[in-house]
Design a protein around this motif. Sequence first.
Motif, PDB file in Angstrom:
ATOM      1  N   TYR A   1      51.142  14.197  36.605  1.00 14.31           N
ATOM      2  CA  TYR A   1      50.566  15.486  36.214  1.00 14.31           C
ATOM      3  C   TYR A   1      51.370  16.070  35.071  1.00 14.31           C
ATOM      4  CZ  TYR A   1      47.959  14.718  40.366  1.00 14.31           C
ATOM      5  OH  TYR A   1      47.113  14.142  41.278  1.00 14.31           O
ATOM      6  N   GLU A   2      50.662  16.500  34.048  1.00 13.33           N
ATOM      7  CA  GLU A   2      51.281  17.153  32.911  1.00 13.33           C
ATOM      8  C   GLU A   2      50.780  18.587  32.871  1.00 13.33           C
ATOM      9  OE1 GLU A   2      51.224  16.967  28.110  1.00 13.33           O
ATOM     10  OE2 GLU A   2      51.445  15.067  29.179  1.00 13.33           O
ATOM     11  N   ILE A   3      51.722  19.518  32.912  1.00 14.84           N
ATOM     12  CA  ILE A   3      51.374  20.939  32.895  1.00 14.84           C
ATOM     13  C   ILE A   3      51.929  21.541  31.615  1.00 14.84           C
ATOM     14  CG2 ILE A   3      51.549  23.152  34.077  1.00 14.84           C
ATOM     15  CD1 ILE A   3      52.052  21.595  36.676  1.00 14.84           C
ATOM     16  N   LYS A   4      51.052  22.139  30.835  1.00 13.02           N
ATOM     17  CA  LYS A   4      51.474  22.820  29.608  1.00 13.02           C
ATOM     18  C   LYS A   4      51.410  24.316  29.862  1.00 13.02           C
ATOM     19  CE  LYS A   4      50.440  19.101  26.539  1.00 13.02           C
ATOM     20  NZ  LYS A   4      50.023  18.677  25.238  1.00 13.02           N
ATOM     21  N   VAL A   5      52.576  24.953  29.760  1.00 11.50           N
ATOM     22  CA  VAL A   5      52.721  26.381  30.027  1.00 11.50           C
ATOM     23  C   VAL A   5      53.070  27.063  28.708  1.00 11.50           C
ATOM     24  CG1 VAL A   5      54.065  28.100  31.305  1.00 11.50           C
ATOM     25  CG2 VAL A   5      53.573  25.883  32.353  1.00 11.50           C
TER      26      VAL A   5
ATOM     27  N   SER B   1      43.402  11.042  30.505  1.00 11.31           N
ATOM     28  CA  SER B   1      43.689  11.982  31.580  1.00 11.31           C
ATOM     29  C   SER B   1      42.483  12.891  31.773  1.00 11.31           C
ATOM     30  CB  SER B   1      44.927  12.823  31.246  1.00 11.31           C
ATOM     31  OG  SER B   1      44.665  13.647  30.132  1.00 11.31           O
ATOM     32  N   ARG B   2      42.506  13.638  32.876  1.00  6.97           N
ATOM     33  CA  ARG B   2      41.441  14.610  33.118  1.00  6.97           C
ATOM     34  C   ARG B   2      42.077  15.956  33.421  1.00  6.97           C
ATOM     35  NH1 ARG B   2      39.720  15.935  38.516  1.00  6.97           N
ATOM     36  NH2 ARG B   2      41.147  15.044  40.035  1.00  6.97           N
TER      37      ARG B   2
ATOM     38  N   ASP C   1      48.803  30.803  28.796  1.00  6.67           N
ATOM     39  CA  ASP C   1      47.852  29.761  29.152  1.00  6.67           C
ATOM     40  C   ASP C   1      48.590  28.709  29.966  1.00  6.67           C
ATOM     41  OD1 ASP C   1      45.284  28.366  28.980  1.00  6.67           O
ATOM     42  OD2 ASP C   1      46.347  26.933  27.714  1.00  6.67           O
ATOM     43  N   VAL C   2      47.917  28.165  30.966  1.00  4.53           N
ATOM     44  CA  VAL C   2      48.446  27.072  31.766  1.00  4.53           C
ATOM     45  C   VAL C   2      47.350  26.018  31.853  1.00  4.53           C
ATOM     46  CG1 VAL C   2      49.304  26.350  34.032  1.00  4.53           C
ATOM     47  CG2 VAL C   2      49.923  28.609  33.124  1.00  4.53           C
ATOM     48  N   ALA C   3      47.655  24.789  31.462  1.00  2.08           N
ATOM     49  CA  ALA C   3      46.694  23.689  31.520  1.00  2.08           C
ATOM     50  C   ALA C   3      47.328  22.526  32.268  1.00  2.08           C
ATOM     51  CB  ALA C   3      46.287  23.252  30.119  1.00  2.08           C
ATOM     52  N   ILE C   4      46.584  21.964  33.218  1.00  4.61           N
ATOM     53  CA  ILE C   4      47.084  20.860  34.034  1.00  4.61           C
ATOM     54  C   ILE C   4      46.193  19.642  33.817  1.00  4.61           C
ATOM     55  CG2 ILE C   4      47.605  20.061  36.376  1.00  4.61           C
ATOM     56  CD1 ILE C   4      47.916  23.015  37.175  1.00  4.61           C
ATOM     57  N   HIS C   5      46.821  18.508  33.523  1.00  4.02           N
ATOM     58  CA  HIS C   5      46.096  17.251  33.349  1.00  4.02           C
ATOM     59  C   HIS C   5      46.657  16.202  34.302  1.00  4.02           C
ATOM     60  CE1 HIS C   5      44.841  19.204  29.616  1.00  4.02           C
ATOM     61  NE2 HIS C   5      43.804  18.402  29.683  1.00  4.02           N
TER      62      HIS C   5
ATOM     63  N   GLN D   1      59.090  11.848  40.987  1.00  8.97           N
ATOM     64  CA  GLN D   1      59.002  12.828  39.905  1.00  8.97           C
ATOM     65  C   GLN D   1      57.632  12.679  39.253  1.00  8.97           C
ATOM     66  OE1 GLN D   1      61.988  14.980  39.218  1.00  8.97           O
ATOM     67  NE2 GLN D   1      61.973  14.238  41.321  1.00  8.97           N
ATOM     68  N   ASN D   2      56.632  13.372  39.785  1.00 11.93           N
ATOM     69  CA  ASN D   2      55.250  13.176  39.374  1.00 11.93           C
ATOM     70  C   ASN D   2      54.669  14.306  38.527  1.00 11.93           C
ATOM     71  OD1 ASN D   2      55.298  14.997  41.466  1.00 11.93           O
ATOM     72  ND2 ASN D   2      53.620  14.075  42.614  1.00 11.93           N
ATOM     73  N   VAL D   3      55.435  15.337  38.247  1.00 13.20           N
ATOM     74  CA  VAL D   3      54.936  16.475  37.472  1.00 13.20           C
ATOM     75  C   VAL D   3      55.880  16.743  36.304  1.00 13.20           C
ATOM     76  CG1 VAL D   3      54.374  18.934  37.512  1.00 13.20           C
ATOM     77  CG2 VAL D   3      53.830  17.509  39.492  1.00 13.20           C
ATOM     78  N   ARG D   4      55.309  16.734  35.104  1.00 17.48           N
ATOM     79  CA  ARG D   4      56.081  17.089  33.907  1.00 17.48           C
ATOM     80  C   ARG D   4      55.557  18.420  33.388  1.00 17.48           C
ATOM     81  NH1 ARG D   4      55.808  13.339  28.841  1.00 17.48           N
ATOM     82  NH2 ARG D   4      53.976  14.595  28.443  1.00 17.48           N
ATOM     83  N   VAL D   5      56.481  19.342  33.178  1.00 20.46           N
ATOM     84  CA  VAL D   5      56.118  20.682  32.709  1.00 20.46           C
ATOM     85  C   VAL D   5      56.658  20.862  31.295  1.00 20.46           C
ATOM     86  CG1 VAL D   5      56.260  23.166  33.150  1.00 20.46           C
ATOM     87  CG2 VAL D   5      56.261  21.562  35.075  1.00 20.46           C
ATOM     88  N   GLU D   6      55.771  21.196  30.372  1.00 24.12           N
ATOM     89  CA  GLU D   6      56.160  21.518  29.001  1.00 24.12           C
ATOM     90  C   GLU D   6      55.949  23.017  28.818  1.00 24.12           C
ATOM     91  OE1 GLU D   6      54.328  19.125  26.004  1.00 24.12           O
ATOM     92  OE2 GLU D   6      54.805  17.269  27.061  1.00 24.12           O
TER      93      GLU D   6
END
Length: 159
Positions: free
Chosen positions: A121-125, A146-147, A133-137, A33-38
């Motif tokens: 990976y953190e994705i803010k949707v 993070s980058r 807006d979609v931002a991925i770190h 589980q490597n991607v968290r989506v907010e």
Amino acid sequence: MALRIGKRGGLLMVAALLAGCAGTTPYQSSAEQNVRVETVTRSGSTFSSVRASLHIYRVDRGCEAHYAGTLALDQPRLTVGVPAGAPSLLVFGFESGGFLSSSSGSMRYETLLTPRLGHQYEIKVRHVDGIYDVAIHESQPPRPGSREIARRMLKSCAI
């Protein structure tokens, strides 16, 4: 469900998925589980609503995208596994509609992501008042910081 689409056919397929013309398959996560989506969605009106979804495609060596499944982004946070070391096309869909109105619309944001082993990976949707807006770190625990990951289109695929 094995669905192959080329670079050009991807736009047509995404449009069909967003329009509801094609059925969707729930995405089956990989083990890690490597991607968290907010997700934050707000229509700005009590008479309209916004729905967000994430369509995930596996991308092969020929840069062909294969539909893997869809996640409804109907929770503030969710965690999902996207295979590390292999490119995936992430397509975020936003659908809006009115309660007492026949108006509706859809928007999409797509990006090619190749998760790295041992990274998170953190994705803010966000879709608020008609603006999205979609931002991925990317981060590598336990290291701090993070980058931001730049958006990449499928046509830039070179495996």
